[in-house]
Write a protein that holds these residues in place. Structure first.
Motif, PDB file in Angstrom:
ATOM      1  N   ASP A   1      26.698  -6.518   3.336  1.00 34.55           N
ATOM      2  CA  ASP A   1      26.925  -5.412   4.276  1.00 34.55           C
ATOM      3  C   ASP A   1      26.206  -4.162   3.778  1.00 34.55           C
ATOM      4  N   PRO A   2      24.876  -4.199   3.779  1.00 35.03           N
ATOM      5  CA  PRO A   2      24.142  -3.027   3.275  1.00 35.03           C
ATOM      6  C   PRO A   2      24.314  -1.802   4.166  1.00 35.03           C
ATOM      7  N   ALA A   3      24.642  -2.038   5.438  1.00 30.82           N
ATOM      8  CA  ALA A   3      24.763  -0.916   6.374  1.00 30.82           C
ATOM      9  C   ALA A   3      25.870   0.052   5.962  1.00 30.82           C
ATOM     10  N   SER A   4      26.974  -0.485   5.420  1.00 32.11           N
ATOM     11  CA  SER A   4      28.083   0.404   5.044  1.00 32.11           C
ATOM     12  C   SER A   4      27.678   1.321   3.902  1.00 32.11           C
TER      13      SER A   4
ATOM     14  N   LEU B   1      22.579   0.485 -10.842  1.00 34.16           N
ATOM     15  CA  LEU B   1      22.027   1.833 -10.951  1.00 34.16           C
ATOM     16  C   LEU B   1      21.607   2.296  -9.568  1.00 34.16           C
ATOM     17  N   VAL B   2      21.701   3.601  -9.349  1.00 33.36           N
ATOM     18  CA  VAL B   2      21.229   4.180  -8.092  1.00 33.36           C
ATOM     19  C   VAL B   2      20.160   5.232  -8.434  1.00 33.36           C
ATOM     20  N   TYR B   3      19.036   5.163  -7.681  1.00 35.36           N
ATOM     21  CA  TYR B   3      17.910   6.070  -7.908  1.00 35.36           C
ATOM     22  C   TYR B   3      17.707   6.928  -6.664  1.00 35.36           C
ATOM     23  N   MET B   4      17.327   8.196  -6.894  1.00 35.31           N
ATOM     24  CA  MET B   4      17.073   9.110  -5.785  1.00 35.31           C
ATOM     25  C   MET B   4      15.706   9.761  -5.973  1.00 35.31           C
ATOM     26  N   PRO B   5      14.640   9.171  -5.377  1.00 36.29           N
ATOM     27  CA  PRO B   5      13.302   9.773  -5.499  1.00 36.29           C
ATOM     28  C   PRO B   5      13.286  11.171  -4.896  1.00 36.29           C
ATOM     29  N   LEU B   6      12.650  12.089  -5.570  1.00 38.08           N
ATOM     30  CA  LEU B   6      12.631  13.482  -5.118  1.00 38.08           C
ATOM     31  C   LEU B   6      11.373  13.849  -4.335  1.00 38.08           C
TER      32      LEU B   6
ATOM     33  N   ALA C   1      21.859   7.504   3.865  1.00 40.63           N
ATOM     34  CA  ALA C   1      20.481   7.207   3.461  1.00 40.63           C
ATOM     35  C   ALA C   1      19.632   6.887   4.681  1.00 40.63           C
ATOM     36  N   SER C   2      18.425   7.440   4.709  1.00 45.64           N
ATOM     37  CA  SER C   2      17.481   7.054   5.758  1.00 45.64           C
ATOM     38  C   SER C   2      16.972   5.645   5.490  1.00 45.64           C
ATOM     39  N   LYS C   3      16.895   5.296   4.206  1.00 49.20           N
ATOM     40  CA  LYS C   3      16.480   3.959   3.804  1.00 49.20           C
ATOM     41  C   LYS C   3      17.163   3.626   2.482  1.00 49.20           C
ATOM     42  N   LEU C   4      17.726   2.423   2.397  1.00 47.17           N
ATOM     43  CA  LEU C   4      18.354   1.960   1.162  1.00 47.17           C
ATOM     44  C   LEU C   4      17.656   0.675   0.738  1.00 47.17           C
ATOM     45  N   THR C   5      17.002   0.716  -0.395  1.00 54.04           N
ATOM     46  CA  THR C   5      16.306  -0.459  -0.918  1.00 54.04           C
ATOM     47  C   THR C   5      17.137  -1.088  -2.027  1.00 54.04           C
ATOM     48  N   ILE C   6      17.509  -2.352  -1.831  1.00 54.48           N
ATOM     49  CA  ILE C   6      18.292  -3.073  -2.840  1.00 54.48           C
ATOM     50  C   ILE C   6      17.354  -4.030  -3.548  1.00 54.48           C
ATOM     51  N   ASP C   7      17.149  -3.809  -4.836  1.00 54.87           N
ATOM     52  CA  ASP C   7      16.158  -4.600  -5.574  1.00 54.87           C
ATOM     53  C   ASP C   7      16.602  -4.717  -7.032  1.00 54.87           C
ATOM     54  N   ALA C   8      17.005  -5.945  -7.400  1.00 58.27           N
ATOM     55  CA  ALA C   8      17.473  -6.165  -8.779  1.00 58.27           C
ATOM     56  C   ALA C   8      16.340  -6.021  -9.790  1.00 58.27           C
ATOM     57  N   ALA C   9      15.072  -6.103  -9.323  1.00 60.34           N
ATOM     58  CA  ALA C   9      13.928  -5.994 -10.247  1.00 60.34           C
ATOM     59  C   ALA C   9      13.277  -4.624 -10.196  1.00 60.34           C
ATOM     60  N   PHE C  10      13.902  -3.676  -9.531  1.00 58.83           N
ATOM     61  CA  PHE C  10      13.282  -2.364  -9.352  1.00 58.83           C
ATOM     62  C   PHE C  10      13.038  -1.667 -10.692  1.00 58.83           C
ATOM     63  N   GLU C  11      11.825  -1.159 -10.869  1.00 58.58           N
ATOM     64  CA  GLU C  11      11.486  -0.363 -12.045  1.00 58.58           C
ATOM     65  C   GLU C  11      10.821   0.909 -11.542  1.00 58.58           C
ATOM     66  N   PRO C  12      11.352   2.045 -11.825  1.00 61.56           N
ATOM     67  CA  PRO C  12      10.799   3.301 -11.298  1.00 61.56           C
ATOM     68  C   PRO C  12       9.451   3.626 -11.921  1.00 61.56           C
ATOM     69  N   GLU C  13       8.587   4.229 -11.136  1.00 59.38           N
ATOM     70  CA  GLU C  13       7.313   4.731 -11.643  1.00 59.38           C
ATOM     71  C   GLU C  13       7.502   6.203 -12.003  1.00 59.38           C
TER      72      GLU C  13
ATOM     73  N   LEU D   1      18.645   0.977  -4.991  1.00 60.30           N
ATOM     74  CA  LEU D   1      19.826   0.441  -5.668  1.00 60.30           C
ATOM     75  C   LEU D   1      19.411  -0.774  -6.478  1.00 60.30           C
ATOM     76  N   LYS D   2      19.712  -0.748  -7.762  1.00 58.59           N
ATOM     77  CA  LYS D   2      19.365  -1.856  -8.643  1.00 58.59           C
ATOM     78  C   LYS D   2      20.642  -2.520  -9.159  1.00 58.59           C
ATOM     79  N   PRO D   3      21.064  -3.644  -8.516  1.00 56.29           N
ATOM     80  CA  PRO D   3      22.244  -4.364  -9.019  1.00 56.29           C
ATOM     81  C   PRO D   3      21.927  -5.006 -10.365  1.00 56.29           C
ATOM     82  N   THR D   4      22.886  -4.989 -11.272  1.00 53.62           N
ATOM     83  CA  THR D   4      22.710  -5.648 -12.573  1.00 53.62           C
ATOM     84  C   THR D   4      23.646  -6.838 -12.718  1.00 53.62           C
TER      85      THR D   4
END
Length: 896
Positions: free
Chosen positions: A784-787, A818-823, A794-806, A770-773
């Motif tokens: 409250d990231p748990a909610s 933005l929300v990203y879902m790695p495949l 999600a098995s894992k939710l990463t909140i990162d305002a600086a996230f850039e997908p590879e 999850l990339k907050p803008t």
């Protein structure tokens, strides 16, 4: 104490059979005078004693029940008076038919007293079925107050009104043209006649001049009535006939001399411009006859057969048989010029469903203009409000053109007219008691009028006669005037307008403050429901299949103000599913244990103790309380139903209940207790907000979760109140918070849609980024990231305002993030590409076929417009799906 064993699914039949008798036994419906409480009174539009429950009754009575339960919860002293109307024509017809079929007797074979005894027997045995059926709908009527228009006290009110109006000169007996029903053999008021467009004929007939100088051709749609003609009329400005005015004609078949007269009413363009005048059998001809002093010749018996005045060739013939005979004789005499096909309006008896016969008759009438004036003012001044307001125009048009009301009926079942004729001097005595002596000549032989009063003459007194007027009593003083009338617009003249007139005349007060006019229920094809069309379901069967709450909610949901309803039984799935949604939320809550002891209020809580989602649901509940209250105050029942659905289903059940799971199953006991308290507080509000429209399931759940003990009821609970500004501030219910949490839910929905696009089941746990803008949004998520992790599963939710997908990762963008879902490791990319390729080919074939069809001018020009429109819609949908598949394939190809 909460119920320990809630069933997996809601069974409406169990709740309905359990709670209604308890409500009634405990006196929850009783209309009581409660000092210090504002009264709220409704009188039921009394259904015919012969009636059965229809969907129209379901809608009408559900609306009344919503208002009664709503106002009771708001602390008012409610009183809903039920009852039935004796339905003079309909009931007498049923009993006469039964006598004829079972015993071969007529009412005259029995005599008046014996026949009326039979009607009362029938009423006790078969009447009032609809009243019993209304209980199955859940109506909170005060059944101890049930009234019948022929009850002794209500009959006293009818007699009192008749005498008062007679003494005031507003009731009189006169010989006038009235509407006559040949089937029921009684007079009808103008409002009891409906008009149908009928394909008929226009006969052109020669009327010879008496002096042998030629003839005049007249056109008529009813040649049989020429036997009662007393003139032929032309327009005085019509140059064709000016030289003929005053000449005499020889009436064909009858041989009488009749004059040619001039009258402005005649339309030169109708027929030949010359019209026959039959004053005793046509309302317009009657007016012409009055203006010109013409003779009134009645040629019909009361069953619409011909009498002696029609001539010996026609005596005893039915009116339509006579028509054929008249046309035949005119043809043989060479007097029939031509016959044209002609479409015109014909009046029909509302009760007998046969063409009415205008007829000169001695009847009783009420002068209405004097009564109408204050009633017009009451509505136009706003003392009485119509909902929707457009009905004011209809009301005013009728009231401003009101005619005297014919109130006598040639029946035996009803209120007998309290008028007595002296057999010595023909003086008429009108009296509350049976007179023993004529006040005119002192004679002792008096005969009571044989007729009864129009059924509406009793029901126009209903708002105060049900409280035993004219006897002064506490109930009358407390519960009159009533507050709201719910009725159909089809009886705005029969009942609504007359009740306003009667209330102002006899009580000096308006009978109600608000009138809500219901919608007309039609079937799925837009046809008005009727037994003859076979498209009118039995509501009792619908209740048995779906439950009373489901039916109630569905008809309200489908009923925008002033708009007809399109109904089908399958639409009740909506109401049934809503009840089950509510039930499932309660079952989930019950698993968590006992109800919070401090659920009823929010004392001691502040925003620092609450999750953002807790603050969001409190804010949404507060808005719902305000909006739902306003909707009911403004009689916007449809908006009330829609808002309930949006708040309860979408916001509370779909979002908050799911969000609460993270707290219920988390490690913090304090957070769990607080979230349970918020859940219980809001769910308690939900049940109370829903109770007016879905009383059974809400009562069941109010008990099952332990909001009240066995002797309590949600019906006795207070209507939820909105929060004060200070409370909102303390709890942090600001608009910015609401918007940011709503954005969070939009991102959750976007994340779920990513799963769906790639066929990843919701039950499968996966990673999200999850990339907050927006900094404020990031703060909300991180509190409250748990909610959010729970909502996304999600098995894992990463909140990162600086996230850039590879590389290329499926993502979705919303306003604040933005929300990203790695495949990686989730799907077999080659297999998914093969599946999508196959789907793309299928879509291409479908699109190609539709493109060919819609490019074919022959198809587009000849196919029905709705078919072409449907095919174009399918074309758009397939193209959108094709574009989506293309995008997915492109995205996956980049990740290989």
């Amino acid at each position: 104490m909460a119920s320990p064993d809630m069933a997996k699914a809601y069974d409406p039949s169990l709740a309905e059979t359990k709670w209604y008798p308890r409500w009634e036994k405990r006196g929850y419906f009783a209309g009581k005078i409660e000092p210090g409480k504002e009264p709220y009174t409704i009188v039921i539009p009394p259904p015919n004693v012969t009636g059965m429950l229809t969907l129209g009754h379901v809608l009408n009575n559900t609306l009344q029940d919503i208002l009664i339960r709503f106002e009771k919860m708001r602390g008012k002293s409610i009183c809903w008076v039920p009852g039935t109307d004796h339905a003079g024509i309909a009931t007498q017809a049923k009993v006469e038919a039964m006598l004829r079929e079972e015993e071969g007797l007529t009412r005259r074979d029995l005599g008046r007293e014996a026949f009326l005894a039979r009607v009362w027997e029938w009423k006790e045995k078969y009447g009032g079925t609809i009243i019993r059926q209304l209980r199955s709908l859940g109506t909170a009527c005060d059944w101890e107050r049930e009234r019948f228009t022929l009850d002794q006290r209500l009959s006293e009110a009818v007699e009192e009104v008749f005498v008062r109006l007679y003494e005031k000169g507003l009731i009189y007996r006169g010989t006038r043209l009235i509407n006559w029903c040949p089937k029921t053999r009684t007079a009808l008021s103008d409002e009891e006649v409906y008009h149908q467009t009928v394909k008929g004929h226009l006969w052109h007939i020669r009327y010879p001049f008496s002096d042998g100088s030629g003839h005049l051709v007249v056109a008529t749609t009813r040649p049989e009535t020429m036997l009662g003609d007393t003139a032929v009329a032309v327009n005085p400005q019509d140059e064709r006939f000016q030289a003929l005015i005053g000449k005499k004609l020889r009436l064909p078949l009858a041989g009488r001399e009749i004059p040619v007269i001039a009258d402005d009413w005649v339309k030169p363009e109708f027929g030949t411009g010359a019209v026959k005048v039959t004053p005793a059998h046509d309302p317009n001809d009657y007016e012409i006859g009055q203006r010109h002093g013409l003779e009134m010749i009645n040629i019909f018996n009361d069953d619409a057969t011909m009498n002696e005045a029609a001539g010996e060739d026609f005596v005893g013939m039915d009116r339509y048989e006579c028509r054929e005979s008249v046309v035949q004789q005119l043809t043989e005499l060479g007097l029939l010029v031509k016959v044209d096909e002609y479409t015109h309006e014909v009046g029909y008896s509302e009760r007998g469903h046969v063409a009415v016969e205008p007829r000169i008759s001695a009847q009783w009438f009420v002068k209405m203009k004097t009564l109408a004036e204050p009633a017009i003012e009451a509505v136009n001044s706003g003392r009485i409000h119509f909902h929707p307001e457009r009905w004011v125009k209809t009301y005013n048009h009728w009231m401003e053109n009101i005619r005297d009301w014919c109130i006598s009926r040639q029946l035996w079942w009803g209120h007998r007219i309290p008028a007595y004729y002296c057999q010595s001097c023909e003086h008429i005595e009108v009296s509350r008691e049976t007179p023993t002596r004529c006040s005119g000549c002192g004679g002792t032989e008096l005969r009571q009028d044989e007729d009864v009063l129009d059924t509406w003459f009793s029901s126009w007194l209903w708002p105060f006669s049900v409280f035993d007027w004219p006897h002064d009593n506490p109930d009358l003083r407390n519960f009159y005037p009533t507050q709201t009338l719910v009725t159909g617009p089809d009886i705005i003249f029969f009942w609504v307008a007359r009740m306003i007139m009667a209330g102002l005349e006899f009580r000096g007060e308006i009978p109600f403050s608000n009138v809500y006019f219901t919608s007309i229920i039609r079937d799925a094809d837009g046809r008005k429901m009727s037994k003859s069309l076979g498209n009118s379901p039995d509501p009792i069967d619908v209740i048995a299949e779906f439950g009373a709450d489901a039916l109630r909610y569905t008809v309200i949901y489908l009923a925008p103000v002033g708009t007809d309803i399109r109904y089908s039984n399958d639409k009740c799935e909506l109401g049934r599913n809503f009840a089950n949604k509510l039930w499932n939320a309660a079952r989930f809550r019950q698993i968590q244990g006992e109800i919070s002891p401090d659920w009823a209020n929010l004392d001691g809580l502040d925003k620092s103790q609450l999750r953002p989602d807790d603050r969001w649901i409190l804010a949404r509940a507060d808005a719902a309380i305000r909006n739902l209250t306003t909707h009911l105050d403004q009689f916007d029942f449809h908006a009330y139903a829609l808002q309930l659905y949006d708040f309860v289903w979408s916001e509370f059940c779909d979002w908050y209940v799911e969000s609460a799971k993270s707290a219920f199953y988390g490690e913090s006991e304090e957070r769990k207790r607080t979230t349970l308290r918020i859940f219980d507080h809001v769910y308690g509000q939900v049940l109370r907000l829903m109770h007016p429209v879905m009383p059974f399931v809400t009562e069941e759940l109010y008990h099952n979760l332990g909001y009240v003990g066995d002797e309590g009821s949600v019906m006795l609970a207070d209507w939820p109140r909105p929060l004060e500004a200070a409370e909102q501030e303390r709890l942090g219910l600001d608009p910015t918070l609401v918007e940011l949490v709503a954005e969070k839910f939009r991102l959750v929905r976007a994340g779920r849609n990513l799963r769906s696009a790639y066929n990843i089941p919701m039950a499968q746990k996966i990673d999200y980024f999850l990339k907050p803008t927006d900094a404020a949004f990031q703060e909300i998520i991180e509190r409250d990231p748990a909610s959010m992790q729970t909502l996304l599963n999600a098995s894992k939710l990463t909140i990162d305002a600086a996230f850039e997908p590879e590389g290329s990762i499926p993502s979705a963008v919303e306003k604040h993030g933005l929300v990203y879902m790695p495949l990686t490791g989730l799907i077999d990319i080659d297999a998914e590409l093969a599946r999508l390729d196959k789907q793309r080919d299928e879509l291409l074939r479908g699109l190609s076929a539709l493109d060919n069809k819609l490019s074919n001018d022959k198809f587009v020009s000849k196919a029905p417009a709705e078919v072409v429109q449907r095919e174009r819609q399918r074309q758009r949908e397939l193209r959108e799906k094709f574009d989506q598949v293309q995008a997915l394939m492109s995205d996956l190809s980049r990740q290989r």
